[in-house]
Design a protein around this motif. Structure first.
Motif, mmCIF file in Angstrom:
data_model
loop_
_atom_site.group_PDB
_atom_site.id
_atom_site.type_symbol
_atom_site.label_atom_id
_atom_site.label_comp_id
_atom_site.label_asym_id
_atom_site.label_seq_id
_atom_site.Cartn_x
_atom_site.Cartn_y
_atom_site.Cartn_z
ATOM 1 N N GLY A 70 0.827 -1.216 0.000
ATOM 2 C CA GLY A 70 0.000 0.000 0.000
ATOM 3 C C GLY A 70 0.852 1.253 0.000
ATOM 4 N N ALA A 71 1.865 1.276 0.850
ATOM 5 C CA ALA A 71 2.733 2.456 0.939
ATOM 6 C C ALA A 71 3.517 2.634 -0.363
ATOM 7 C CB ALA A 71 3.683 2.309 2.115
ATOM 8 N N ALA A 72 3.970 1.517 -0.952
ATOM 9 C CA ALA A 72 4.726 1.610 -2.208
ATOM 10 C C ALA A 72 3.836 2.183 -3.317
ATOM 11 C CB ALA A 72 5.258 0.232 -2.605
ATOM 12 N N ARG A 161 -4.758 -3.653 -12.164
ATOM 13 C CA ARG A 161 -5.854 -2.696 -12.277
ATOM 14 C C ARG A 161 -5.328 -1.364 -12.795
ATOM 15 N NH1 ARG A 161 -7.798 -2.084 -6.115
ATOM 16 N NH2 ARG A 161 -8.111 -4.328 -6.256
ATOM 17 N N GLY A 162 -6.227 -0.511 -13.180
ATOM 18 C CA GLY A 162 -5.791 0.785 -13.688
ATOM 19 C C GLY A 162 -6.806 1.860 -13.358
ATOM 20 N N PHE A 163 -6.334 3.089 -13.366
ATOM 21 C CA PHE A 163 -7.179 4.233 -12.997
ATOM 22 C C PHE A 163 -7.020 5.333 -14.030
ATOM 23 C CE2 PHE A 163 -5.434 2.236 -9.225
ATOM 24 C CZ PHE A 163 -6.525 2.082 -8.375
ATOM 25 N N ARG A 164 -8.086 6.090 -14.249
ATOM 26 C CA ARG A 164 -7.917 7.366 -14.914
ATOM 27 C C ARG A 164 -7.180 8.266 -13.927
ATOM 28 N NH1 ARG A 164 -11.118 7.903 -19.280
ATOM 29 N NH2 ARG A 164 -10.734 10.139 -19.295
ATOM 30 N N ALA A 165 -6.183 8.987 -14.387
ATOM 31 C CA ALA A 165 -5.380 9.796 -13.463
ATOM 32 C C ALA A 165 -6.242 10.842 -12.762
ATOM 33 C CB ALA A 165 -4.231 10.459 -14.220
ATOM 34 N N ASP A 166 -7.247 11.381 -13.460
ATOM 35 C CA ASP A 166 -8.049 12.418 -12.795
ATOM 36 C C ASP A 166 -8.864 11.827 -11.648
ATOM 37 O OD1 ASP A 166 -9.806 11.077 -14.440
ATOM 38 O OD2 ASP A 166 -10.591 12.851 -15.440
ATOM 39 N N ALA A 167 -9.273 10.564 -11.767
ATOM 40 C CA ALA A 167 -9.995 9.919 -10.666
ATOM 41 C C ALA A 167 -9.049 9.646 -9.494
ATOM 42 C CB ALA A 167 -10.631 8.617 -11.142
ATOM 43 N N LEU A 168 -7.858 9.180 -9.810
ATOM 44 C CA LEU A 168 -6.878 8.864 -8.756
ATOM 45 C C LEU A 168 -6.435 10.133 -8.031
ATOM 46 C CD1 LEU A 168 -5.611 6.238 -7.823
ATOM 47 C CD2 LEU A 168 -3.745 6.627 -9.428
ATOM 48 N N ARG A 169 -6.339 11.212 -8.803
ATOM 49 C CA ARG A 169 -5.918 12.493 -8.234
ATOM 50 C C ARG A 169 -6.921 12.988 -7.201
ATOM 51 N NH1 ARG A 169 -4.490 14.616 -12.986
ATOM 52 N NH2 ARG A 169 -2.304 14.068 -12.854
ATOM 53 N N ALA A 170 -8.159 12.560 -7.350
ATOM 54 C CA ALA A 170 -9.203 13.032 -6.435
ATOM 55 C C ALA A 170 -9.180 12.294 -5.098
ATOM 56 C CB ALA A 170 -10.572 12.855 -7.101
ATOM 57 N N VAL A 171 -8.352 11.248 -4.999
ATOM 58 C CA VAL A 171 -8.333 10.446 -3.770
ATOM 59 C C VAL A 171 -7.469 11.118 -2.700
ATOM 60 C CG1 VAL A 171 -7.569 8.245 -2.779
ATOM 61 C CG2 VAL A 171 -8.686 8.284 -5.014
ATOM 62 N N ASP A 172 -8.005 11.179 -1.502
ATOM 63 C CA ASP A 172 -7.245 11.702 -0.366
ATOM 64 C C ASP A 172 -6.466 10.534 0.250
ATOM 65 O OD1 ASP A 172 -6.286 12.628 2.000
ATOM 66 O OD2 ASP A 172 -8.230 13.224 2.822
ATOM 67 N N PHE A 173 -5.195 10.382 -0.146
ATOM 68 C CA PHE A 173 -4.437 9.210 0.297
ATOM 69 C C PHE A 173 -4.119 9.236 1.790
ATOM 70 C CE2 PHE A 173 -3.958 8.415 -4.168
ATOM 71 C CZ PHE A 173 -4.137 7.044 -4.182
ATOM 72 N N PRO A 244 -13.296 11.351 -0.791
ATOM 73 C CA PRO A 244 -13.879 12.522 -1.443
ATOM 74 C C PRO A 244 -13.478 12.629 -2.905
ATOM 75 C CG PRO A 244 -12.022 13.181 -0.107
ATOM 76 C CD PRO A 244 -12.162 11.698 0.060
ATOM 77 N N LEU A 245 -14.018 11.711 -3.731
ATOM 78 C CA LEU A 245 -13.752 11.843 -5.163
ATOM 79 C C LEU A 245 -14.418 13.120 -5.655
ATOM 80 C CD1 LEU A 245 -14.220 8.234 -6.562
ATOM 81 C CD2 LEU A 245 -12.143 9.419 -5.957
ATOM 82 N N ARG A 246 -13.757 13.805 -6.561
ATOM 83 C CA ARG A 246 -14.313 15.065 -7.067
ATOM 84 C C ARG A 246 -15.679 14.826 -7.697
ATOM 85 N NH1 ARG A 246 -9.646 16.167 -10.158
ATOM 86 N NH2 ARG A 246 -10.981 15.696 -11.921
ATOM 87 N N ALA A 247 -16.514 15.872 -7.660
ATOM 88 C CA ALA A 247 -17.879 15.735 -8.171
ATOM 89 C C ALA A 247 -17.907 15.278 -9.625
ATOM 90 C CB ALA A 247 -18.609 17.058 -8.012
ATOM 91 N N ASP A 248 -16.940 15.735 -10.429
ATOM 92 C CA ASP A 248 -16.982 15.352 -11.841
ATOM 93 C C ASP A 248 -16.460 13.941 -12.063
ATOM 94 O OD1 ASP A 248 -14.444 16.218 -11.131
ATOM 95 O OD2 ASP A 248 -13.911 16.730 -13.188
#
Ligand code: GDD
Length: 251
Positions: A70-72, A161-173, A244-248
């Motif tokens: 997880g940390a990596a 697995r994979g993510f859209r970067a904008d979705a991942l960016r919205a994650v509060d790690f 808190p994923l961004r609204a969009d």
């Protein structure tokens, strides 16, 4: 074409990492790779540096000590999100995930999924050479998580697995605190319950031919404890707030 980076966490993967990267580039030549090495005693980090020096598509992030999957991934995601990638992919270093299946994952993200999960337990998914006890842990883990977390996903622990970067960016790690493979369950659950679009595709998972798994009792206990606590809290209406994923992104 979307700019993709595959983040590969490594701990003692010197025997397989070069082949996996070669296979990624034979499949999708333009894809970048980030190796996140936790100071592997077998010299994986040094080999990664050599690979990066020879190929501008390969990058390395060195961490000082083994601190869990997880940390990596958290550190690797932060590195990737600070750059202009469109998609961020997770893959193991040991060849258990097939780089040749990358186009299917990218296709899911191209089609609008915020997250795509390579799934062993849906029609078309296959497991080769995994010992019975690992199959049982994986199936039981996903079954338990599906019931307690009321998830519809079929392979919550999958590491392909994979993510859209904008979705991942919205994650509060700061709020994702799983250290081991539970990180995979937590991310899948949080994306699903935050209303993000999560797609699944069948994968062929092949047990590693080189090196050893880092699976441990502590990793299983962490997952069991956290899933139970999240499930019980949800049952009494006290589940942790969704990420808190961004609204969009959250739909
Ligand atoms: N940097 C770093 N990498 C790590 C660490 N622990 C594991 N890794 C890396 O994470 C990848 C997966 O670890 P393995 O130890 O090979 O996992 P596995 O037992 O084959 O487990 C598979 O199944 C799990 C349960 O379904 C999955 O959760 C996991 O992702 C993987 O697909 C490998 O590339 C390994 O080197 C760590 O503490 N630090």
């Amino acid at each position: 074409m979307a700019k993709t980076i595959v983040v590969i966490p490594t701990y003692n993967e010197i025997a397989s990492i070069a082949t996996v990267i070669e296979r990624i580039h034979l499949t999708t030549a333009e894809t970048h790779v980030l190796i996140v090495d936790d100071n592997s005693p077998d010299g994986t980090g040094r080999l990664a540096d050599e690979l990066a020096a020879a190929d501008e598509r390969v990058h390395v992030l060195h961490r000082t000590e083994k601190n869990g999957l997880g940390a990596a991934y958290g550190a690797g995601f932060a590195w990737a999100l600070a750059r202009d990638y469109d998609y961020v992919v997770e893959m193991d270093a040991d060849g258990s995930h097939q780089p040749e299946e990358l186009p299917r994952l990218i296709g899911l993200l191209d089609g609008g999924a915020d997250m795509g999960i390579g799934t062993r337990w849906i029609p078309g998914g296959t497991i080769v050479n995994w010992p019975l006890h690992r199959k049982l842990i994986s199936r039981a883990g996903t079954f338990y998580s599906r019931v307690l977390l009321r998830s519809r996903l079929h392979d919550l622990t999958s590491g392909y697995r994979g993510f859209r970067a904008d979705a991942l960016r919205a994650v509060d790690f700061g709020r994702v605190d799983s250290q081991g493979y539970c990180f995979q369950i937590e991310m899948a659950w949080q994306f699903e319950r935050s209303g993000a679009r999560v797609g699944e595709f069948p994968i062929t998972f092949i047990e590693r031919a080189e090196g050893v798994s880092k699976m441990s009792t502590g990793i299983v206990v962490e997952a069991l404890t956290k899933v139970t606590l999240w499930g019980l809290a949800s049952a009494v209406g006290r589940a942790p707030e969704p990420l808190p994923l961004r609204a969009d992104v959250a739909r």
